[in-house]
Each structure stands twice: as structure tokens, then as C-alpha cells.
Design an enzyme around this catalytic site. Structure first.
Site, short mmCIF file in Angstrom:
data_model
loop_
_atom_site.label_atom_id
_atom_site.label_comp_id
_atom_site.label_asym_id
_atom_site.label_seq_id
_atom_site.Cartn_x
_atom_site.Cartn_y
_atom_site.Cartn_z
N ASP A 1 -7.11 4.94 9.28
CA ASP A 1 -5.82 4.51 8.71
C ASP A 1 -4.68 5.16 9.48
OD1 ASP A 1 -5.12 6.77 5.93
OD2 ASP A 1 -6.31 7.13 7.75
N ASP B 1 -5.47 10.24 12.87
CA ASP B 1 -6.39 9.15 13.23
C ASP B 1 -6.18 8.74 14.69
OD1 ASP B 1 -5.31 8.72 10.31
OD2 ASP B 1 -7.30 7.82 10.30
N ASN C 1 -2.64 5.88 4.92
CA ASN C 1 -1.41 6.64 5.23
C ASN C 1 -0.17 5.77 5.06
OD1 ASN C 1 -2.37 9.25 5.91
ND2 ASN C 1 -3.21 8.40 7.81
N THR D 1 -12.19 7.98 8.72
CA THR D 1 -11.11 8.97 8.66
C THR D 1 -9.96 8.51 7.76
OG1 THR D 1 -10.03 8.04 10.62
CG2 THR D 1 -11.63 9.84 10.99
N PHE E 1 -6.38 13.62 0.22
CA PHE E 1 -5.75 12.29 0.22
C PHE E 1 -6.76 11.15 0.34
CE2 PHE E 1 -2.32 9.34 0.77
CZ PHE E 1 -2.78 8.40 1.68
N ASN E 2 -7.64 11.15 1.32
CA ASN E 2 -8.54 10.01 1.53
C ASN E 2 -9.39 9.72 0.29
OD1 ASN E 2 -7.70 9.52 4.15
ND2 ASN E 2 -9.28 10.81 5.07
N HIS F 1 -6.63 16.89 11.12
CA HIS F 1 -7.83 16.57 10.34
C HIS F 1 -8.84 15.68 11.08
CE1 HIS F 1 -5.51 17.90 6.76
NE2 HIS F 1 -4.54 17.12 7.18
N ASP F 2 -8.46 14.47 11.38
CA ASP F 2 -9.42 13.43 11.75
C ASP F 2 -10.20 13.66 13.04
OD1 ASP F 2 -7.28 10.84 10.35
OD2 ASP F 2 -8.76 12.14 9.42
O1 RIB Z 1 -6.06 14.43 3.89
C1 RIB Z 1 -5.98 14.15 5.27
C2 RIB Z 1 -6.47 12.77 5.56
O2 RIB Z 1 -5.65 11.80 4.89
C3 RIB Z 1 -6.38 12.39 7.05
O3 RIB Z 1 -7.39 11.47 7.35
C4 RIB Z 1 -5.03 11.74 7.16
O4 RIB Z 1 -4.96 10.84 8.27
C5 RIB Z 1 -4.98 10.98 5.85
O5 RIB Z 1 -5.71 9.76 6.04
CA CA Z 2 -6.76 9.34 8.35
#
Ligand code: RIB
Ligand code: CA
Length: 314
Positions: A10, A15, A39, A128, A170-171, A244-245
Site C-alpha cells: 500500500d 512500501d 496508507n 506490507t 496500522f496494517n 517498516h516494510d
Molecule cells: O504500521 C506500519 C505499516 O503500516 C507499514 O506497512 C506502513 O506502510 C503502513 O502500511
Molecule cells: Ca505498508
């Protein structure tokens, strides 16, 4: 033999780096990119995916638009982190849009067809973003679950507090029902939660290394990560935002950067303050069978060195 992957994402700044890393790694063959709303709304995550492929000179990689919203919940997005476009830059100049467009095939159908048409245990799925596309594919075609080599997920938080609610990452929070379906599916999972990604901070020195030693793509990447740093550094008070990703792709390139262990993981889908919490049986206090390798530690210097070296190779 390169690892064949499909990346469900996303974009989203982190990403975008995961896509670039996958494209640069000789050990990885990126078969296609499936895109999910997360996102930012789906049309923008698709646009950003196309922008990143143009940046890398890889418009040959097919892009498939997927689910625009979660299974049950209302859609939530993260423009506060990624900007209105979802890939805002510090310079204010967005990455150029290519002529290329997404394929007609829906992302979920692409996932199902590609996994069915490939030999068993030859495709790695990396996710991701919210897991809506992945869960939809598993529900529509349960036969693909045992055909997948493995599923690498960026998502969840086990010891770390949540980043979008006190309990949830979040994801998983965007689509906790999809996440629960995926963790209960029986596919071999490697999961990178906030516990590990919060160790991978884009400090000023690391951002400078990306800008000055990451080649042409590094310069552009530093410009958008400079923007990405703004929200999280003010939120956490750290000297860089967590990247993160790309942890998922770095693990495929050099798994020795990271350490983790198999655990039983559950996803809370009950309405209330714990919605989207990922709960790991850390000390094996239940007889639940482990369903995921939870990554807990990593070498952040090796991680960022790997990113700089691969960006420079694009
Ligand atoms: O919490 C971080 C994740 O949520 C990452 O994948 C960021 O790109 C969002 O998608
Ligand atoms: Ca992401």
C-alpha cells in the site's frame, strides 16, 4: 535460483523502499505487485506503485489493483504520515507518473491464478499493507494456502504498543478480520511487527548515506524519506522514523540480519480498545501450535547498509 515473490503493498513511503529493494536484489524475482487500500486510498496506492516502478526503470513489472477497503470495518488511511499523495516528498516534487497503468485483472485473481499455475512451494508472498487481498484470496481459493512457499508479513505489535491505536499496528488495525483469517489459515508465516521495525530508524546519518551513496534512486528515496521522517520523529521523539516494510525483503536477501522464533499468534477482532491487537504466546504458556515466526531483533546498521548498497545498484 532466485526467490519468486509477489509483493502485496500500500505505497506508502516504506512500501516504496521495499519495492526498490526487491527490484535491486539478484536473489529475488519480483513477479508482480498487488496493491491494496491502506496508507492512502487504492487509486493513490496504485499510482504510487507505478511511480516507483518508473523511478527504477522497471515498468515491465505488472501491477494489479486489489481491494479498496477492509472486509468489515470502515476504511481508515494514514495521510497524516504519508501526505495526501501517499508518497509526498520533502522537496514537494512528486515522483513522475509513467504511461504504464495497472493490469485489468483484479489483484486477488492474479494472486490465485499465479499461485495455482506455479509449482507448489515456489512462490513467496510478501504483504506490507492491510491483509485484505491476501485474506480474500485464501477464502476464494483455499487450495493456494498449501501451495505457497511462505508468507512474509509486515504487521502487528507484540511487546511494542500500537502505532494507530494503543493496542494495534496500522496494517492489522485497518483490517483485523483479514489479519485473523490469514494468521489462522495455516500458511508458513514470518511476521515483522513494530517490535523489530522500531529498531530500524532512519537517522540523519542513514538518510545522508542513502542520499549520497544510494545512486540516482538513493537521491529520490532520500527526498521522500525526508518527508516520511517528519511525522514519526515528532510523534515518538526519536532521531528517525521506523522503516517498516523493507524489513520483509531484507530478510529474504540476508536472513542473518534478524533473529526470531516460532510462536502462536492470535489477532483480536473484538470491538473495543484491543481491536487489532496481535497476541503472541511469547513464553509458551498455552498448548497452541505456533503459526508464525515472530522476528524480535535485528542489526540496524547491516539493514541500512544493505538498503544503500541495493539502491546504488538500481
Ligand atoms: O504500521 C506500519 C505499516 O503500516 C507499514 O506497512 C506502513 O506502510 C503502513 O502500511
Ligand atoms: Ca505498508
Amino acid at each position: 535460483m532466485a526467490t519468486k515473490i509477489i509483493l502485496d503493498c500500500d505505497p506508502g513511503h516504506d512500501d516504496a523502499v521495499a519495492i526498490l529493494l526487491a527490484l535491486a536484489a539478484p536473489q529475488i524475482e519480483l513477479l508482480g505487485l498487488t496493491v491494496v487500500g491502506g496508507n492512502v486510498p487504492l487509486q493513490l496506492t496504485v499510482d504510487n506503485t507505478l511511480r516507483v516502478l518508473l523511478l527504477a526503470g522497471r515498468e515491465d513489472v505488472p501491477v494489479f489493483a486489489g481491494c479498496p477497503r477492509p472486509m468489515v470495518r470502515e476504511m481508515i488511511t494514514a495521510e497524516h504520515v504519508h501526505g495526501e499523495s501517499g508518497l509526498d516528498t520533502a522537496s514537494g516534487e512528486l515522483l513522475a507518473m509513467p504511461q504504464s497503468v495497472a493490469q485489468q485483472t483484479h489483484a486477488v485473481n492474479y494472486l490465485i491464478d499465479t499461485i495455482r499455475e506455479s509449482d507448489p512451494n515456489t512462490i513467496t508472498l510478501v504483504a506490507t499493507g492491510p491483509l485484505t487481498n491476501v485474506a480474500a484470496a485464501f477464502v476464494m481459493a483455499p487450495d493456494i494456502i498449501e501451495r505457497l512457499q511462505q508468507l512474509i508479513i509486515m504487521g502487528g505489535a507484540f511487546h511494542e504498543p500500537g502505532n494507530i491505536s494503543p493496542a494495534a499496528e496500522f496494517n492489522v488495525y485497518v483490517d483485523p478480520h483479514a489479519a485473523r483469517a490469514v494468521f489462522e489459515a495455516g500458511v508458513p508465516i514470518v511476521v515483522f511487527g513494530l517490535d523489530i521495525t522500531h529498531q530500524m530508524l532512519i537517522t540523519p546519518a542513514r538518510l545522508s548515506a542513502i542520499r549520497h551513496h544510494g545512486g540516482r534512486c538513493g537521491k529520490v528515496t532520500a527526498d521522500f524519506l525526508d518527508f516520511f521522517n517528519q511525522y514519526d520523529t515528532s510523534k515518538y521523539g526519536w532521531d528517525g522514523a521506523p522503516l517498516h516494510d523493507p524489513c520483509t525483503i531484507a530478510w529474504l536477501i540476508d536472513p542473518d540480519i534478524f533473529q526470531g522464533r516460532d510462536m502462536a499468534v492470535n489477532v483480536d477482532t473484538a470491538d473495543g480498545p484491543n481491536l487489532g491487537r496481535t497476541v503472541a504466546d511469547w513464553y509458551v504458556v498455552t498448548d497452541e501450535k505456533p503459526n508464525a515466526k515472530v522476528i524480535t531483533n535485528g542489526d540496524s546498521d547491516k539493514f541500512f547498509d544493505l538498503i544503500v548498497d541495493h539502491l546504488a545498484a538500481l
